[in-house]
Design a protein around this motif. Structure first.
Motif, PDB file in Angstrom:
ATOM      1  N   ARG A   5     -13.926   2.040 -13.304  1.00  0.00           N
ATOM      2  CA  ARG A   5     -13.006   1.580 -14.347  1.00  0.00           C
ATOM      3  C   ARG A   5     -11.672   2.314 -14.281  1.00  0.00           C
ATOM      4  NH1 ARG A   5     -16.401   2.429 -19.635  1.00  0.00           N
ATOM      5  NH2 ARG A   5     -16.293   4.559 -18.881  1.00  0.00           N
ATOM      6  N   PRO A   6     -10.924   2.151 -13.200  1.00  0.00           N
ATOM      7  CA  PRO A   6      -9.664   2.904 -13.062  1.00  0.00           C
ATOM      8  C   PRO A   6      -8.654   2.604 -14.170  1.00  0.00           C
ATOM      9  CG  PRO A   6      -9.804   1.179 -11.400  1.00  0.00           C
ATOM     10  CD  PRO A   6     -11.137   1.238 -12.090  1.00  0.00           C
ATOM     11  N   HIS A   7      -8.636   1.375 -14.655  1.00  0.00           N
ATOM     12  CA  HIS A   7      -7.663   1.026 -15.693  1.00  0.00           C
ATOM     13  C   HIS A   7      -7.921   1.777 -16.983  1.00  0.00           C
ATOM     14  CE1 HIS A   7      -7.010  -2.251 -12.840  1.00  0.00           C
ATOM     15  NE2 HIS A   7      -5.780  -2.243 -13.313  1.00  0.00           N
ATOM     16  N   LEU A   8      -9.159   2.156 -17.235  1.00  0.00           N
ATOM     17  CA  LEU A   8      -9.481   2.938 -18.427  1.00  0.00           C
ATOM     18  C   LEU A   8      -8.776   4.296 -18.388  1.00  0.00           C
ATOM     19  CD1 LEU A   8     -11.229   3.086 -21.031  1.00  0.00           C
ATOM     20  CD2 LEU A   8     -12.968   4.187 -19.646  1.00  0.00           C
ATOM     21  N   TYR A   9      -8.536   4.784 -17.198  1.00  0.00           N
ATOM     22  CA  TYR A   9      -7.857   6.068 -17.000  1.00  0.00           C
ATOM     23  C   TYR A   9      -6.355   5.881 -16.761  1.00  0.00           C
ATOM     24  CZ  TYR A   9     -12.520   8.027 -16.633  1.00  0.00           C
ATOM     25  OH  TYR A   9     -13.813   8.410 -16.906  1.00  0.00           O
ATOM     26  N   GLY A  10      -5.874   4.656 -16.874  1.00  0.00           N
ATOM     27  CA  GLY A  10      -4.460   4.378 -16.673  1.00  0.00           C
ATOM     28  C   GLY A  10      -4.044   4.339 -15.215  1.00  0.00           C
ATOM     29  N   LEU A  11      -5.000   4.091 -14.327  1.00  0.00           N
ATOM     30  CA  LEU A  11      -4.735   4.116 -12.895  1.00  0.00           C
ATOM     31  C   LEU A  11      -4.711   2.690 -12.353  1.00  0.00           C
ATOM     32  CD1 LEU A  11      -7.227   6.993 -12.043  1.00  0.00           C
ATOM     33  CD2 LEU A  11      -4.799   7.181 -12.610  1.00  0.00           C
ATOM     34  N   THR A  12      -3.579   2.306 -11.771  1.00  0.00           N
ATOM     35  CA  THR A  12      -3.470   0.944 -11.244  1.00  0.00           C
ATOM     36  C   THR A  12      -3.064   0.904  -9.779  1.00  0.00           C
ATOM     37  OG1 THR A  12      -1.189   0.774 -12.020  1.00  0.00           O
ATOM     38  CG2 THR A  12      -2.912  -0.044 -13.502  1.00  0.00           C
ATOM     39  N   TRP A  47       7.001   4.163   6.128  1.00  0.00           N
ATOM     40  CA  TRP A  47       7.252   3.038   5.234  1.00  0.00           C
ATOM     41  C   TRP A  47       6.075   2.080   5.181  1.00  0.00           C
ATOM     42  CZ3 TRP A  47       7.202  -2.042   6.604  1.00  0.00           C
ATOM     43  CH2 TRP A  47       7.301  -2.334   7.970  1.00  0.00           C
ATOM     44  N   VAL A  48       5.318   1.978   6.279  1.00  0.00           N
ATOM     45  CA  VAL A  48       4.133   1.118   6.273  1.00  0.00           C
ATOM     46  C   VAL A  48       3.088   1.696   5.333  1.00  0.00           C
ATOM     47  CG1 VAL A  48       2.238   0.185   7.653  1.00  0.00           C
ATOM     48  CG2 VAL A  48       4.557   0.217   8.575  1.00  0.00           C
ATOM     49  N   ALA A  49       2.864   3.007   5.428  1.00  0.00           N
ATOM     50  CA  ALA A  49       1.910   3.654   4.534  1.00  0.00           C
ATOM     51  C   ALA A  49       2.360   3.506   3.082  1.00  0.00           C
ATOM     52  CB  ALA A  49       1.749   5.126   4.894  1.00  0.00           C
ATOM     53  N   ALA A  50       3.648   3.696   2.850  1.00  0.00           N
ATOM     54  CA  ALA A  50       4.168   3.602   1.491  1.00  0.00           C
ATOM     55  C   ALA A  50       4.079   2.179   0.949  1.00  0.00           C
ATOM     56  CB  ALA A  50       5.611   4.090   1.452  1.00  0.00           C
ATOM     57  N   SER A  51       4.163   1.191   1.825  1.00  0.00           N
ATOM     58  CA  SER A  51       4.118  -0.193   1.366  1.00  0.00           C
ATOM     59  C   SER A  51       2.756  -0.582   0.816  1.00  0.00           C
ATOM     60  CB  SER A  51       4.507  -1.152   2.498  1.00  0.00           C
ATOM     61  OG  SER A  51       3.475  -1.226   3.470  1.00  0.00           O
ATOM     62  N   HIS A  52       1.760   0.217   1.111  1.00  0.00           N
ATOM     63  CA  HIS A  52       0.420  -0.071   0.604  1.00  0.00           C
ATOM     64  C   HIS A  52       0.085   0.765  -0.630  1.00  0.00           C
ATOM     65  CE1 HIS A  52      -0.466  -2.709   3.880  1.00  0.00           C
ATOM     66  NE2 HIS A  52      -0.121  -1.786   4.758  1.00  0.00           N
ATOM     67  N   GLY A  53       1.102   1.249  -1.307  1.00  0.00           N
ATOM     68  CA  GLY A  53       0.929   2.126  -2.461  1.00  0.00           C
ATOM     69  C   GLY A  53       0.110   1.527  -3.588  1.00  0.00           C
ATOM     70  N   GLU A  54       0.103   0.221  -3.710  1.00  0.00           N
ATOM     71  CA  GLU A  54      -0.649  -0.414  -4.785  1.00  0.00           C
ATOM     72  C   GLU A  54      -1.945  -1.035  -4.283  1.00  0.00           C
ATOM     73  OE1 GLU A  54       1.685  -2.884  -7.317  1.00  0.00           O
ATOM     74  OE2 GLU A  54       3.441  -1.609  -7.086  1.00  0.00           O
ATOM     75  N   SER A  55      -2.387  -0.617  -3.135  1.00  0.00           N
ATOM     76  CA  SER A  55      -3.500  -1.250  -2.458  1.00  0.00           C
ATOM     77  C   SER A  55      -4.871  -0.908  -3.020  1.00  0.00           C
ATOM     78  CB  SER A  55      -3.475  -0.847  -0.981  1.00  0.00           C
ATOM     79  OG  SER A  55      -4.672  -1.204  -0.358  1.00  0.00           O
ATOM     80  N   ASN A  56      -5.628  -1.934  -3.343  1.00  0.00           N
ATOM     81  CA  ASN A  56      -7.021  -1.735  -3.735  1.00  0.00           C
ATOM     82  C   ASN A  56      -7.855  -1.271  -2.548  1.00  0.00           C
ATOM     83  OD1 ASN A  56      -6.656  -2.431  -6.420  1.00  0.00           O
ATOM     84  ND2 ASN A  56      -6.989  -4.596  -6.017  1.00  0.00           N
TER      85      ASN A  56
END
Length: 114
Positions: free
Chosen positions: A13-20, A77-86
């Motif tokens: 439950r990452p969203h419960l901890y404010g993690l997206t 930049w490739v690594a950074a582009s996946h910053g929101e990656s599940n």
């Protein structure tokens, strides 16, 4: 709730901890490490580097991203582009769980610092 249970709960439950995002989850894990006086992740970067053959000079966050996306270029930049990656979040929790299980199996809990 012990630390392993807390991490399992964060994973569920990452969203419960404010993690997206991967960056937020990585920051949370780094905070856990800081709270343990930098013992929790002791050896994690080296363990990831040895397991992945990606290089011991990389931060664990970069190693996790490169493990999650093995076919991509190694540019920052490739690594950074996946910053929101599940996918990177999943790999982080999988690798962290494997690392902790391996450390426990070897009975080398992070040492107490005096």
């Amino acid at each position: 709730m012990d630390l392993r249970d807390r991490l399992a709960d964060v994973r569920r439950r990452p969203h419960l901890y404010g993690l997206t995002t991967f960056g937020e989850v990585a920051a949370f894990v780094t905070g856990v490490d800081a709270a343990s006086e930098w013992r929790f992740l002791e050896g994690f970067r080296e363990w990831l580097a040895a397991k992945s053959n990606l290089g011991a000079n990389l931060a664990w966050q970069v190693l996790v991203t490169r493990i999650a996306y093995p076919g991509e270029a190694n540019d920052f930049w490739v690594a950074a582009s996946h910053g929101e990656s599940n996918e990177a979040v999943t790999v982080l929790f999988d690798e962290l769980n494997s690392f902790l299980a391996d450390r426990e199996a070897r009975n080398t809990e992070y040492p107490q610092r005096g």
